[in-house]
Design a protein around this motif. Structure first.
Motif, PDB file in Angstrom:
ATOM      1  N   SER A  57       0.820  -1.206   0.000  1.00 52.49           N
ATOM      2  CA  SER A  57       0.000   0.000   0.000  1.00 52.49           C
ATOM      3  C   SER A  57       0.860   1.264   0.000  1.00 52.49           C
ATOM      4  O   SER A  57       0.618   2.187  -0.798  1.00 52.49           O
ATOM      5  CB  SER A  57      -0.943   0.000   1.199  1.00 52.49           C
ATOM      6  OG  SER A  57      -1.798   1.118   1.147  1.00 52.49           O
ATOM      7  N   TRP A  97       1.013   4.036  -2.899  1.00 51.12           N
ATOM      8  CA  TRP A  97       0.649   5.418  -2.607  1.00 51.12           C
ATOM      9  C   TRP A  97       1.791   6.372  -2.950  1.00 51.12           C
ATOM     10  O   TRP A  97       1.577   7.411  -3.577  1.00 51.12           O
ATOM     11  CB  TRP A  97       0.246   5.582  -1.140  1.00 51.12           C
ATOM     12  CG  TRP A  97      -0.187   6.972  -0.867  1.00 51.12           C
ATOM     13  CD1 TRP A  97      -1.408   7.514  -1.101  1.00 51.12           C
ATOM     14  CD2 TRP A  97       0.631   8.033  -0.357  1.00 51.12           C
ATOM     15  NE1 TRP A  97      -1.399   8.853  -0.764  1.00 51.12           N
ATOM     16  CE2 TRP A  97      -0.170   9.189  -0.305  1.00 51.12           C
ATOM     17  CE3 TRP A  97       1.952   8.096   0.060  1.00 51.12           C
ATOM     18  CZ2 TRP A  97       0.326  10.398   0.152  1.00 51.12           C
ATOM     19  CZ3 TRP A  97       2.445   9.317   0.509  1.00 51.12           C
ATOM     20  CH2 TRP A  97       1.633  10.460   0.553  1.00 51.12           C
ATOM     21  N   TRP A 129       1.648   9.436  -5.433  1.00 47.73           N
ATOM     22  CA  TRP A 129       1.908  10.750  -4.834  1.00 47.73           C
ATOM     23  C   TRP A 129       3.011  11.483  -5.590  1.00 47.73           C
ATOM     24  O   TRP A 129       2.943  12.698  -5.777  1.00 47.73           O
ATOM     25  CB  TRP A 129       2.278  10.543  -3.367  1.00 47.73           C
ATOM     26  CG  TRP A 129       2.710  11.769  -2.622  1.00 47.73           C
ATOM     27  CD1 TRP A 129       1.907  12.750  -2.128  1.00 47.73           C
ATOM     28  CD2 TRP A 129       4.044  12.103  -2.242  1.00 47.73           C
ATOM     29  NE1 TRP A 129       2.673  13.692  -1.467  1.00 47.73           N
ATOM     30  CE2 TRP A 129       3.979  13.313  -1.517  1.00 47.73           C
ATOM     31  CE3 TRP A 129       5.285  11.498  -2.426  1.00 47.73           C
ATOM     32  CZ2 TRP A 129       5.115  13.937  -0.996  1.00 47.73           C
ATOM     33  CZ3 TRP A 129       6.421  12.115  -1.904  1.00 47.73           C
ATOM     34  CH2 TRP A 129       6.327  13.320  -1.198  1.00 47.73           C
ATOM     35  N   TRP A 180      -2.944   3.142  -6.880  1.00 43.23           N
ATOM     36  CA  TRP A 180      -3.386   3.194  -5.485  1.00 43.23           C
ATOM     37  C   TRP A 180      -4.677   3.995  -5.381  1.00 43.23           C
ATOM     38  O   TRP A 180      -5.619   3.577  -4.702  1.00 43.23           O
ATOM     39  CB  TRP A 180      -2.309   3.798  -4.582  1.00 43.23           C
ATOM     40  CG  TRP A 180      -2.643   3.674  -3.125  1.00 43.23           C
ATOM     41  CD1 TRP A 180      -2.300   2.657  -2.287  1.00 43.23           C
ATOM     42  CD2 TRP A 180      -3.435   4.580  -2.334  1.00 43.23           C
ATOM     43  NE1 TRP A 180      -2.819   2.879  -1.027  1.00 43.23           N
ATOM     44  CE2 TRP A 180      -3.513   4.049  -1.037  1.00 43.23           C
ATOM     45  CE3 TRP A 180      -4.079   5.783  -2.604  1.00 43.23           C
ATOM     46  CZ2 TRP A 180      -4.206   4.681  -0.005  1.00 43.23           C
ATOM     47  CZ3 TRP A 180      -4.774   6.405  -1.572  1.00 43.23           C
ATOM     48  CH2 TRP A 180      -4.828   5.847  -0.291  1.00 43.23           C
ATOM     49  N   CYS A 188      -7.721   9.090   1.268  1.00 49.03           N
ATOM     50  CA  CYS A 188      -6.476   9.841   1.305  1.00 49.03           C
ATOM     51  C   CYS A 188      -5.706   9.395   2.540  1.00 49.03           C
ATOM     52  O   CYS A 188      -6.250   8.714   3.408  1.00 49.03           O
ATOM     53  CB  CYS A 188      -6.732  11.351   1.324  1.00 49.03           C
ATOM     54  SG  CYS A 188      -7.386  11.969   2.893  1.00 49.03           S
TER      55      CYS A 188
END
Length: 132
Positions: free
Chosen positions: A55, A59, A63, A70, A78
């Motif tokens: 995860s 992320w 990002w 993700w 979020c």
């Protein structure tokens, strides 16, 4: 300016993509799992860190401007809402920030300034999750 001298298109590319981000994440969780100073942070996580490794790597890739898998797999989620139910306090947020900074410094991009900037932004995010 030719393609060889053009700056990377995203931080994801500049960081080294999923390979470098994966190394950072693995080192982060290895530190959290083995270093005594991160015990309170480790205690907030399940025994099996494998799902969290996947995860966080996903992320971080999204990002940084890489594949958005993700976000597609977690619509409407979020990082702030994902951690709302945990009891993140200043101590654990600081531990998280320290461990990720160490992981970035040890396994991150060749561009140390970029790695430092990444760690600083993640620290701000971690501290924003802390509840008094």
């Amino acid at each position: 300016m030719n393609a060889e001298s053009a700056p990377p298109s995203t931080p994801y590319v500049a960081l080294g993509g999923s390979e470098v981000i994966g190394r950072i994440v693995d080192r982060f969780y290895d530190l959290m799992d083995t270093e005594p100073q991160y015990r309170p942070l480790r205690a907030m996580h399940a025994e099996d860190l494998t799902p969290m490794r996947v995860s966080l790597a996903g992320w971080l890739c999204a990002w940084a401007g890489g594949p958005r898998d993700w976000f597609e797999q977690n619509p409407g989620k979020c990082m702030m809402s994902a951690h709302r139910g945990l009891r993140v306090n200043h101590e654990t947020a600081t531990q998280w920030a320290d461990a990720i900074a160490r992981a970035v410094a040890e396994c991150g991009p060749a561009d140390q300034a970029l790695g430092k900037a990444m760690a600083e932004r993640l620290e701000l995010m971690a501290q924003a999750m802390a509840r008094p």
